[in-house]
Design an enzyme around this catalytic site. Structure first.
Site, PDB file in Angstrom:
ATOM      1  N   ASP A   1       0.777  -1.394  -0.012  1.00 39.13           N
ATOM      2  CA  ASP A   1       0.180  -0.051   0.099  1.00 39.13           C
ATOM      3  C   ASP A   1       0.866   1.242   0.061  1.00 39.13           C
ATOM      4  O   ASP A   1       1.976   1.234   0.344  1.00 39.13           O
ATOM      5  CB  ASP A   1      -1.203  -0.159   0.977  1.00 39.13           C
ATOM      6  CG  ASP A   1      -0.430  -0.432   2.546  1.00 39.13           C
ATOM      7  OD1 ASP A   1       0.931  -0.308   2.428  1.00 39.13           O
ATOM      8  OD2 ASP A   1      -0.930  -0.579   3.362  1.00 39.13           O
TER       9      ASP A   1
ATOM     10  N   ASN B   1      -7.412  -2.720  14.230  1.00 38.40           N
ATOM     11  CA  ASN B   1      -8.853  -3.101  14.010  1.00 38.40           C
ATOM     12  C   ASN B   1      -8.822  -4.339  12.849  1.00 38.40           C
ATOM     13  O   ASN B   1      -9.824  -4.707  12.254  1.00 38.40           O
ATOM     14  CB  ASN B   1      -9.658  -1.931  13.364  1.00 38.40           C
ATOM     15  CG  ASN B   1      -9.075  -1.531  11.900  1.00 38.40           C
ATOM     16  OD1 ASN B   1      -8.101  -1.936  11.434  1.00 38.40           O
ATOM     17  ND2 ASN B   1      -9.526  -0.371  11.315  1.00 38.40           N
TER      18      ASN B   1
ATOM     19  N   HIS C   1      -6.946  -4.561  10.077  1.00 40.33           N
ATOM     20  CA  HIS C   1      -6.957  -4.392   8.666  1.00 40.33           C
ATOM     21  C   HIS C   1      -5.732  -5.079   8.376  1.00 40.33           C
ATOM     22  O   HIS C   1      -4.542  -5.079   9.008  1.00 40.33           O
ATOM     23  CB  HIS C   1      -6.878  -3.031   8.432  1.00 40.33           C
ATOM     24  CG  HIS C   1      -5.877  -1.892   8.704  1.00 40.33           C
ATOM     25  ND1 HIS C   1      -5.705  -0.889   9.677  1.00 40.33           N
ATOM     26  CD2 HIS C   1      -4.501  -2.083   8.573  1.00 40.33           C
ATOM     27  CE1 HIS C   1      -4.988  -0.481  10.101  1.00 40.33           C
ATOM     28  NE2 HIS C   1      -3.890  -0.909   8.941  1.00 40.33           N
TER      29      HIS C   1
ATOM     30  N   GLU D   1      -9.650  -2.089   5.164  1.00 41.09           N
ATOM     31  CA  GLU D   1     -10.324  -1.636   6.534  1.00 41.09           C
ATOM     32  C   GLU D   1     -11.543  -2.858   6.594  1.00 41.09           C
ATOM     33  O   GLU D   1     -11.903  -3.457   5.632  1.00 41.09           O
ATOM     34  CB  GLU D   1     -10.767  -0.440   6.341  1.00 41.09           C
ATOM     35  CG  GLU D   1      -9.728   0.667   6.378  1.00 41.09           C
ATOM     36  CD  GLU D   1      -9.027   0.800   7.775  1.00 41.09           C
ATOM     37  OE1 GLU D   1      -8.932  -0.073   8.756  1.00 41.09           O
ATOM     38  OE2 GLU D   1      -8.309   2.180   7.895  1.00 41.09           O
TER      39      GLU D   1
END
Ligand code: GLP
Length: 235
Positions: free
Chosen positions: A63, A129, A131, A136
């Protein structure tokens, strides 16, 4: 899925490095999927300190923030250069280009890069979280490269690397979960209490798009390297 518990990040880096070294010795590894974040740093230190030769290897990164030029010191281009590529040259390093404003064009380009460079070993960290990459919660398991709107919690977690929270980009280009899952082998690294819930939910919770890391339960060759703090909720 194999889970290896280590004492600390330094040991985690060594264990991951040994796996990579052994895989490279088989002669079957050509392309690495690479990750940013503080988690893979000890692995990259091991690689840099080693005499392993990567000049015939390619890398494809997960990313990049949208809007940051590659020499911005918060960009993932800069991170990879500083932590790995400068000291350990590869044949070619591919990353999404955060400066491209035409998202469709950039995502299509990156999907072609991934298709042309099938990933043999994917290094993964995980967000608080759960990801993976910047996929996400709620991201499709069938997703390919996309422009992602970062959640408030990711922006807050990643703001520690920026002067102020407002400086954290709101969007990123990320390889999709489908592409991550097509990697032949995946090494997931996680350290610290902050990752304990994400690790438990990903490894032992229900497989659901609300927990991106839980997709890994459907992969046949995942090695998880965790310290005791990150492993503390595992049964
Ligand atoms: C970012 C990256 C992820 C990384 C996560 C965790 O959001 N896009 O690839 O796994 O941060 O970062 P850290 O390793 O610093 O905890």
């Amino acid at each position: 899925m194999k889970i290896i518990t280590v004492k600390n990040e330094a040991e985690g880096g060594k264990v991951a490095f040994d796996i990579i070294k052994n895989e490279m010795m088989t002669g079957n590894v050509k392309t690495f999927g690479l990750a940013t974040g503080s988690t893979p740093e000890t692995l990259y230190q091991e690689i840099v300190a080693s005499d392993l030769d990567f000049t015939e290897m390619n890398s494809v990164n997960l990313d990049e923030y949208v809007g940051l030029v590659s020499d911005n010191d918060q960009s993932y281009h800069y991170f990879m250069k500083k932590h790995l590529f400068e000291a350990k040259p590869f044949k070619t390093n591919y990353l999404p280009d955060g400066t491209v404003t035409d998202a469709k064009k950039e995502c299509e380009r990156y999907d072609r890069v991934i298709a042309e460079n099938p990933i043999d070993i994917q290094i993964l960290g995980i967000g608080e979280n759960a990801h993976i990459g910047f996929n996400e919660p709620g991201s499709s398991f069938e997703g390919t490269t996309s422009k992602v709107k970062l959640t408030e919690s990711t922006i807050a977690a990643n703001s520690r690397n920026f002067a102020k929270k407002e400086d954290v980009p709101t969007h990123a280009y990320s390889m999709g979960i489908k592409s991550i899952m097509q990697s032949k082998k995946i090494i997931l690294l996680a350290y610290g209490t902050k990752k304990a819930e994400a690790i438990f939910n990903s490894l032992q919770g229900p497989v659901t798009e609300n927990v991106p890391g839980s997709a890994l339960q459907n992969h046949s060759d995942v090695i998880v390297i965790v310290d005791e703090a990150a492993a503390k909720l595992l049964k």
